[in-house]
Design a protein around this motif. Sequence first.
Motif, PDB file in Angstrom:
ATOM      1  N   THR A  96       0.798  -1.228   0.000  1.00 20.80           N
ATOM      2  CA  THR A  96       0.000   0.000   0.000  1.00 20.80           C
ATOM      3  C   THR A  96       0.830   1.277   0.000  1.00 20.80           C
ATOM      4  O   THR A  96       0.303   2.344  -0.323  1.00 20.80           O
ATOM      5  CB  THR A  96      -0.936   0.040   1.228  1.00 20.80           C
ATOM      6  OG1 THR A  96      -0.141   0.084   2.424  1.00 20.80           O
ATOM      7  CG2 THR A  96      -1.845  -1.183   1.268  1.00 20.80           C
ATOM      8  N   SER A  97       2.095   1.198   0.410  1.00 22.62           N
ATOM      9  CA  SER A  97       2.968   2.376   0.540  1.00 22.62           C
ATOM     10  C   SER A  97       2.365   3.435   1.458  1.00 22.62           C
ATOM     11  O   SER A  97       2.630   4.631   1.297  1.00 22.62           O
ATOM     12  CB  SER A  97       3.271   2.988  -0.833  1.00 22.62           C
ATOM     13  OG  SER A  97       3.997   2.063  -1.624  1.00 22.62           O
ATOM     14  N   GLY A  98       1.529   2.990   2.377  1.00 29.56           N
ATOM     15  CA  GLY A  98       0.908   3.913   3.325  1.00 29.56           C
ATOM     16  C   GLY A  98      -0.481   4.361   2.935  1.00 29.56           C
ATOM     17  O   GLY A  98      -1.180   5.007   3.734  1.00 29.56           O
ATOM     18  N   GLY A  99      -0.926   4.048   1.727  1.00 33.94           N
ATOM     19  CA  GLY A  99      -2.244   4.475   1.259  1.00 33.94           C
ATOM     20  C   GLY A  99      -3.326   3.464   1.598  1.00 33.94           C
ATOM     21  O   GLY A  99      -3.041   2.435   2.217  1.00 33.94           O
ATOM     22  N   PRO A 100      -4.571   3.729   1.222  1.00 33.08           N
ATOM     23  CA  PRO A 100      -5.038   4.972   0.563  1.00 33.08           C
ATOM     24  C   PRO A 100      -5.020   6.155   1.532  1.00 33.08           C
ATOM     25  O   PRO A 100      -5.405   6.005   2.697  1.00 33.08           O
ATOM     26  CB  PRO A 100      -6.473   4.622   0.154  1.00 33.08           C
ATOM     27  CG  PRO A 100      -6.888   3.554   1.124  1.00 33.08           C
ATOM     28  CD  PRO A 100      -5.659   2.766   1.435  1.00 33.08           C
ATOM     29  N   GLY A 101      -4.557   7.279   1.068  1.00 35.23           N
ATOM     30  CA  GLY A 101      -4.374   8.430   1.950  1.00 35.23           C
ATOM     31  C   GLY A 101      -3.297   8.108   2.969  1.00 35.23           C
ATOM     32  O   GLY A 101      -2.180   7.743   2.618  1.00 35.23           O
ATOM     33  N   ASN A 102      -3.653   8.237   4.230  1.00 37.92           N
ATOM     34  CA  ASN A 102      -2.766   7.860   5.330  1.00 37.92           C
ATOM     35  C   ASN A 102      -3.300   6.656   6.096  1.00 37.92           C
ATOM     36  O   ASN A 102      -2.878   6.403   7.228  1.00 37.92           O
ATOM     37  CB  ASN A 102      -2.582   9.035   6.302  1.00 37.92           C
ATOM     38  CG  ASN A 102      -1.765  10.159   5.697  1.00 37.92           C
ATOM     39  OD1 ASN A 102      -0.974   9.933   4.787  1.00 37.92           O
ATOM     40  ND2 ASN A 102      -1.960  11.372   6.189  1.00 37.92           N
ATOM     41  N   ALA A 103      -4.191   5.919   5.486  1.00 37.63           N
ATOM     42  CA  ALA A 103      -4.892   4.855   6.195  1.00 37.63           C
ATOM     43  C   ALA A 103      -3.965   3.762   6.702  1.00 37.63           C
ATOM     44  O   ALA A 103      -4.209   3.160   7.746  1.00 37.63           O
ATOM     45  CB  ALA A 103      -5.975   4.250   5.300  1.00 37.63           C
ATOM     46  N   THR A 104      -2.895   3.470   5.968  1.00 38.99           N
ATOM     47  CA  THR A 104      -1.960   2.413   6.386  1.00 38.99           C
ATOM     48  C   THR A 104      -0.543   2.947   6.580  1.00 38.99           C
ATOM     49  O   THR A 104       0.405   2.170   6.648  1.00 38.99           O
ATOM     50  CB  THR A 104      -1.936   1.274   5.340  1.00 38.99           C
ATOM     51  OG1 THR A 104      -1.462   1.789   4.091  1.00 38.99           O
ATOM     52  CG2 THR A 104      -3.308   0.669   5.155  1.00 38.99           C
ATOM     53  N   LEU A 105      -0.418   4.259   6.666  1.00 36.61           N
ATOM     54  CA  LEU A 105       0.909   4.856   6.842  1.00 36.61           C
ATOM     55  C   LEU A 105       1.424   4.560   8.248  1.00 36.61           C
ATOM     56  O   LEU A 105       0.839   4.988   9.234  1.00 36.61           O
ATOM     57  CB  LEU A 105       0.848   6.362   6.626  1.00 36.61           C
ATOM     58  CG  LEU A 105       2.180   7.108   6.693  1.00 36.61           C
ATOM     59  CD1 LEU A 105       3.097   6.681   5.550  1.00 36.61           C
ATOM     60  CD2 LEU A 105       1.950   8.617   6.657  1.00 36.61           C
ATOM     61  N   THR A 106       2.499   3.804   8.341  1.00 41.14           N
ATOM     62  CA  THR A 106       3.094   3.485   9.636  1.00 41.14           C
ATOM     63  C   THR A 106       4.359   4.314   9.832  1.00 41.14           C
ATOM     64  O   THR A 106       4.886   4.905   8.890  1.00 41.14           O
ATOM     65  CB  THR A 106       3.434   1.990   9.735  1.00 41.14           C
ATOM     66  OG1 THR A 106       4.341   1.631   8.686  1.00 41.14           O
ATOM     67  CG2 THR A 106       2.173   1.141   9.640  1.00 41.14           C
ATOM     68  N   SER A 107       4.853   4.329  11.057  1.00 44.95           N
ATOM     69  CA  SER A 107       6.005   5.172  11.384  1.00 44.95           C
ATOM     70  C   SER A 107       7.240   4.796  10.564  1.00 44.95           C
ATOM     71  O   SER A 107       7.955   5.674  10.078  1.00 44.95           O
ATOM     72  CB  SER A 107       6.310   5.074  12.879  1.00 44.95           C
ATOM     73  OG  SER A 107       6.536   3.733  13.270  1.00 44.95           O
ATOM     74  N   SER A 108       7.481   3.507  10.384  1.00 48.46           N
ATOM     75  CA  SER A 108       8.669   3.081   9.634  1.00 48.46           C
ATOM     76  C   SER A 108       8.594   3.507   8.173  1.00 48.46           C
ATOM     77  O   SER A 108       9.597   3.924   7.587  1.00 48.46           O
ATOM     78  CB  SER A 108       8.834   1.561   9.727  1.00 48.46           C
ATOM     79  OG  SER A 108       9.103   1.163  11.047  1.00 48.46           O
ATOM     80  N   VAL A 109       7.420   3.386   7.582  1.00 46.16           N
ATOM     81  CA  VAL A 109       7.245   3.792   6.182  1.00 46.16           C
ATOM     82  C   VAL A 109       7.435   5.295   6.040  1.00 46.16           C
ATOM     83  O   VAL A 109       8.092   5.775   5.099  1.00 46.16           O
ATOM     84  CB  VAL A 109       5.860   3.367   5.661  1.00 46.16           C
ATOM     85  CG1 VAL A 109       5.610   3.924   4.273  1.00 46.16           C
ATOM     86  CG2 VAL A 109       5.739   1.847   5.638  1.00 46.16           C
ATOM     87  N   TYR A 110       6.888   6.051   6.984  1.00 46.70           N
ATOM     88  CA  TYR A 110       7.007   7.510   6.916  1.00 46.70           C
ATOM     89  C   TYR A 110       8.458   7.951   7.109  1.00 46.70           C
ATOM     90  O   TYR A 110       8.932   8.865   6.426  1.00 46.70           O
ATOM     91  CB  TYR A 110       6.113   8.162   7.967  1.00 46.70           C
ATOM     92  CG  TYR A 110       6.019   9.660   7.819  1.00 46.70           C
ATOM     93  CD1 TYR A 110       5.417  10.229   6.701  1.00 46.70           C
ATOM     94  CD2 TYR A 110       6.546  10.509   8.791  1.00 46.70           C
ATOM     95  CE1 TYR A 110       5.331  11.602   6.553  1.00 46.70           C
ATOM     96  CE2 TYR A 110       6.471  11.881   8.649  1.00 46.70           C
ATOM     97  CZ  TYR A 110       5.867  12.418   7.523  1.00 46.70           C
ATOM     98  OH  TYR A 110       5.792  13.785   7.366  1.00 46.70           O
ATOM     99  N   ILE A 111       9.164   7.296   8.032  1.00 45.06           N
ATOM    100  CA  ILE A 111      10.585   7.608   8.240  1.00 45.06           C
ATOM    101  C   ILE A 111      11.375   7.315   6.967  1.00 45.06           C
ATOM    102  O   ILE A 111      12.246   8.088   6.568  1.00 45.06           O
ATOM    103  CB  ILE A 111      11.137   6.804   9.434  1.00 45.06           C
ATOM    104  CG1 ILE A 111      10.510   7.308  10.736  1.00 45.06           C
ATOM    105  CG2 ILE A 111      12.658   6.908   9.503  1.00 45.06           C
ATOM    106  CD1 ILE A 111      10.804   6.433  11.924  1.00 45.06           C
ATOM    107  N   TYR A 112      11.064   6.200   6.320  1.00 43.56           N
ATOM    108  CA  TYR A 112      11.728   5.841   5.057  1.00 43.56           C
ATOM    109  C   TYR A 112      11.441   6.904   3.990  1.00 43.56           C
ATOM    110  O   TYR A 112      12.356   7.321   3.256  1.00 43.56           O
ATOM    111  CB  TYR A 112      11.246   4.477   4.586  1.00 43.56           C
ATOM    112  CG  TYR A 112      11.730   4.107   3.202  1.00 43.56           C
ATOM    113  CD1 TYR A 112      12.970   3.500   3.014  1.00 43.56           C
ATOM    114  CD2 TYR A 112      10.946   4.375   2.070  1.00 43.56           C
ATOM    115  CE1 TYR A 112      13.424   3.180   1.742  1.00 43.56           C
ATOM    116  CE2 TYR A 112      11.393   4.054   0.800  1.00 43.56           C
ATOM    117  CZ  TYR A 112      12.625   3.457   0.640  1.00 43.56           C
ATOM    118  OH  TYR A 112      13.062   3.151  -0.618  1.00 43.56           O
TER     119      TYR A 112
END
Length: 299
Positions: free
Chosen positions: A241-257
């Motif tokens: 998902t790469s954190g999508g849709p929107g921020n629905a699956t955005l996790t801290s590790s993905v955002y830091i990356y």
Amino acid sequence: MGKKRTIGFSRFSEVQTAWLFMAPGLILLALFTFWPIIFSLPLAFTNYSVIGETSFVGLENFKRAFADVDFIASIKNSLFYMIVVPFIQIISIFMAILVNRNIAGIKFFRTAYYIPVVTSMVAVAIIWGWLMSSNGVLNYLLMATGLISEKVNWLSDKDTALWALMFITLWKGLGYYMMIYLAGLQAVPTDCIEAAKIDGASNFQVIRKITIPLLKPYIFFCTLISLMGAIRVFDEVFVLTSGGPGNATLTSSVYIYQQGFEKFEFGFSSALGLIVSCIIMVFSIFVFVFNKKGGVNPY
């Protein structure tokens, strides 16, 4: 005297041999784990971005982090992801109890349960992405049984995407924790269980009153690493998902990356990593406090 010198030399040789075998692993840990951690600490207080000038900014990265809506959303998703921890522990304990039997074919089931653990998460994510697609097998089976009336985009719907990722994490991790609990079960004294059964205890009572308390050190260890893994979850989210849709699956590790390796804001990314590490430390202390005693001997 000669005998003492021989014993001392033997022990010295064993110590040298032990360090020799550990050296490659320790060198790799020092280069790829300890040094990056040490280097990232001062980096969190700079605006280091590779392509620009580096200067000391103090606490600005941390102020920016707590004012960042996307980062706050990623922290909430990571904390919500911890819901998977009790489920994965309970199910894996009962799986270990089921396979802790001397019956024909039990090695096959132990191997089958462990196969997802040694399978690449990228491969697992791709397979589950296909199964959970709108035209995938999951929708077909659920519609065939009448459980749903229309196709569901499990990984594209903000209401189901995070739950779907949590299920994949649960499925893949069960075999790993099952093996740890299986090792713990085989260390449980059989005389305790036999004495309880002679006194009339049922299988459920034996599990609740004897097996689970004696497994507490293993439960403590598995809970701790499972908790840290849930907060730091990355692979399945990034691939599917790469954190999508929107921020629905955005996790801290993905955002830091994303901040570090896509936007090249390594100073800000290091600050985010430090904040997440502090959160993990708080939950780890919590687990330590509530798991002081257990097993055959208390800690």
